[in-house]
Design an enzyme around this catalytic site. Sequence first.
Site, PDB file in Angstrom:
ATOM      1  N   LYS A 162      -0.423  30.882  33.192  1.00  0.00           N
ATOM      2  CA  LYS A 162      -0.872  30.852  31.617  1.00  0.00           C
ATOM      3  C   LYS A 162      -2.207  30.118  31.479  1.00  0.00           C
ATOM      4  O   LYS A 162      -2.730  29.964  30.568  1.00  0.00           O
ATOM      5  CB  LYS A 162       0.098  30.305  30.682  1.00  0.00           C
ATOM      6  CG  LYS A 162       1.272  31.480  30.754  1.00  0.00           C
ATOM      7  CD  LYS A 162       2.094  31.151  29.341  1.00  0.00           C
ATOM      8  CE  LYS A 162       3.651  31.619  29.341  1.00  0.00           C
ATOM      9  NZ  LYS A 162       3.714  33.019  29.250  1.00  0.00           N
ATOM     10  N   ASP A 217       8.357  21.881  26.391  1.00  0.00           N
ATOM     11  CA  ASP A 217       7.863  23.137  27.077  1.00  0.00           C
ATOM     12  C   ASP A 217       6.697  23.231  26.720  1.00  0.00           C
ATOM     13  O   ASP A 217       6.162  23.415  25.449  1.00  0.00           O
ATOM     14  CB  ASP A 217       8.639  24.227  26.674  1.00  0.00           C
ATOM     15  CG  ASP A 217       7.985  25.782  26.959  1.00  0.00           C
ATOM     16  OD1 ASP A 217       7.285  25.721  27.693  1.00  0.00           O
ATOM     17  OD2 ASP A 217       8.807  26.522  26.632  1.00  0.00           O
ATOM     18  N   GLN A 223       2.667  26.919  26.363  1.00  0.00           N
ATOM     19  CA  GLN A 223       1.565  27.321  25.312  1.00  0.00           C
ATOM     20  C   GLN A 223       0.575  26.088  25.056  1.00  0.00           C
ATOM     21  O   GLN A 223      -0.355  26.434  24.236  1.00  0.00           O
ATOM     22  CB  GLN A 223       2.138  28.055  24.182  1.00  0.00           C
ATOM     23  CG  GLN A 223       3.076  29.214  24.586  1.00  0.00           C
ATOM     24  CD  GLN A 223       2.196  30.251  25.273  1.00  0.00           C
ATOM     25  OE1 GLN A 223       1.095  30.307  25.107  1.00  0.00           O
ATOM     26  NE2 GLN A 223       3.112  31.381  25.596  1.00  0.00           N
ATOM     27  N   CYS A 274      10.568  37.209  23.766  1.00  0.00           N
ATOM     28  CA  CYS A 274      11.937  36.038  24.292  1.00  0.00           C
ATOM     29  C   CYS A 274      12.118  35.087  23.287  1.00  0.00           C
ATOM     30  O   CYS A 274      12.284  33.688  23.825  1.00  0.00           O
ATOM     31  CB  CYS A 274      11.145  35.705  25.589  1.00  0.00           C
ATOM     32  SG  CYS A 274      10.899  36.762  26.749  1.00  0.00           S
ATOM     33  N   HIS A 317      11.488  29.648  23.164  1.00  0.00           N
ATOM     34  CA  HIS A 317      11.578  30.662  23.997  1.00  0.00           C
ATOM     35  C   HIS A 317      12.878  30.838  24.953  1.00  0.00           C
ATOM     36  O   HIS A 317      13.439  29.807  25.213  1.00  0.00           O
ATOM     37  CB  HIS A 317      10.506  30.428  25.027  1.00  0.00           C
ATOM     38  CG  HIS A 317      10.138  31.696  25.860  1.00  0.00           C
ATOM     39  ND1 HIS A 317      10.697  31.963  27.163  1.00  0.00           N
ATOM     40  CD2 HIS A 317       9.169  32.534  25.815  1.00  0.00           C
ATOM     41  CE1 HIS A 317      10.153  32.866  27.729  1.00  0.00           C
ATOM     42  NE2 HIS A 317       9.132  33.337  27.103  1.00  0.00           N
TER      43      HIS A 317
END
Lengths: 422, 140
Positions: A237, A211, A214, A377, A134
């Site tokens: 999220k 990261d 997600q 993104c 991303h």
Amino acid sequence: MNRPIGGYLNVSGEMKMNERDVRADFPLLERYRELAYLDNAATTQKPQCVLDAVNEYYLGENSNPMRGLYDLSVKATQAYENARESVRDLIGAASCREIIFTRNATESLNLAASCLGRAIVNEGDEILITVSEHHSDLIPWQTAARERGAKLKYLECTAEGEYTVGALKAALSPRTKIFAFAAVSNVFGRANPVAEFAEVCHSNGTIVVCDGAQSVPHMKTDVGALGVDFLAFSGHKMYAPMGIGVLYGREELLEQLPPFLTGGEMIEYVTRDAATFAELPHRFEAGTVNAGGAVGLDAAIKYIRSVGIENIEKRERELTRYAFDRISGIPHVSIIGSPDPDDHHGIITFTVEGVHPHDIAALMDRDNIAVRAGHHCAQPLHQFLGVASTARMSLAFYNTEAEIDRFAESLSGLRRRMGYGE
Amino acid sequence: MENDLYGEVLLDHNMHPVHKHALPTATCSHQGINPSCGDDIVLSLEIDGGRIINGSYVGSGCAISQASADIMLELIIGRTVDEALHLKALFTAMIDGSITDSELEELDEAMALQNVSHMPARVKCAMLGWKTLGFLLNEK
């Protein structure tokens, strides 16, 4: 002082995952009963208990945390620090000193890149990231590499979005200071073997920045077992309000980093010419913090716990398989990434031959279905895949088979509506 | 409901563009991009004595960006530069929602894009061709 937060939870101990029970927890889903919200990788909806907790903070505890010596400020500080403990427990961190509150995963990754860049990256060094990162885990590293005279290198994946340990080993060099990658890709939905990657990196002396935007909302996360040095994720999220995020960092590494933002509450002692900085984690939390957001995140974590992260993961896997079944037979539709639904973790990115993704999203909007369209993104990934843009549907445990049916029906009709024959 | 925007005129110009081709006789051309959505066109014009005697575009993007560029060329080919700039002003006014009914008539098939004025996210798609045109003509 005693916030009755448990009282807000309206999910019974024995979690019933049938759609009526969980959907009733989310007021927006109740308000827009006709809407199939399939953009959960962008942000999730918020349960009533989170909204109530934020409201209660502002009704009964609001003051500037950490500054005041009066009772109300002590309450605000406790609420904020309770949230930090809740996050620590969620991801299995050793200490609250390792939990830094930020605005979102983007800010967390900017912090990591900026501070690590200045602390450990020198001219001629290398920073490795993946081609599917991303932009929030890409541009900060471009900047850090440029500022430090280092080289930014890319690990490439297969057409199915797989990164192998072998490819990682081949890409690492003695000068690779940092490897930054997403635990789960926001385009492929594919999970990386985080623990194996971390092990390979550490034996090379490479710092691992992960990261988790997600992954943390959708699967059990234990930073100790994963072995990552840094982990970034966003509250919004995972059912919390927007504007609160987290950076986990291993304490001995955080201790070596220079400050990120400077200002109030991150200092120890200031003279006209110099300052010494506060202890962890406050050193990295300059200015007035988002205590209301942190309290919301605390409530969201308690909500996730009440549902059970394993139940969430299981339900999202079921829904992903169901969606794959429904989509697979539709002509002219291609799914990006792995053909195995279990590699997708609720994220299905797709194209429809001859129909631009923005038109897909606009037509689906007419059918009251919310999907994302564009490059998500991740422009370098789209360049790598050779597609200008894609559409993405992404699931949360509160979605239903009926919503997926509506999505599939809409998907089947798109080409006809754009003027193609069958 | 969707015929509000994805109507016959727009779909037809998207599927069967009239002016999507190279233009070897072009006197000027310019690339217009919407970076966030990937709409990407190159607009070419053949201008002679202050009149646009031919024009074309090539590129890729959503139906709205492509059809809008095609419809625009249909409108401006054969017109003077001043007339084309006048049409651009009218089209912009239509998207802003500040156009009168009589002005609207002048836009002919471009009226098919009127409903974009209610869709902020698609404004830049509809405007891409016209913005690129503005760049080319103001450069002259």
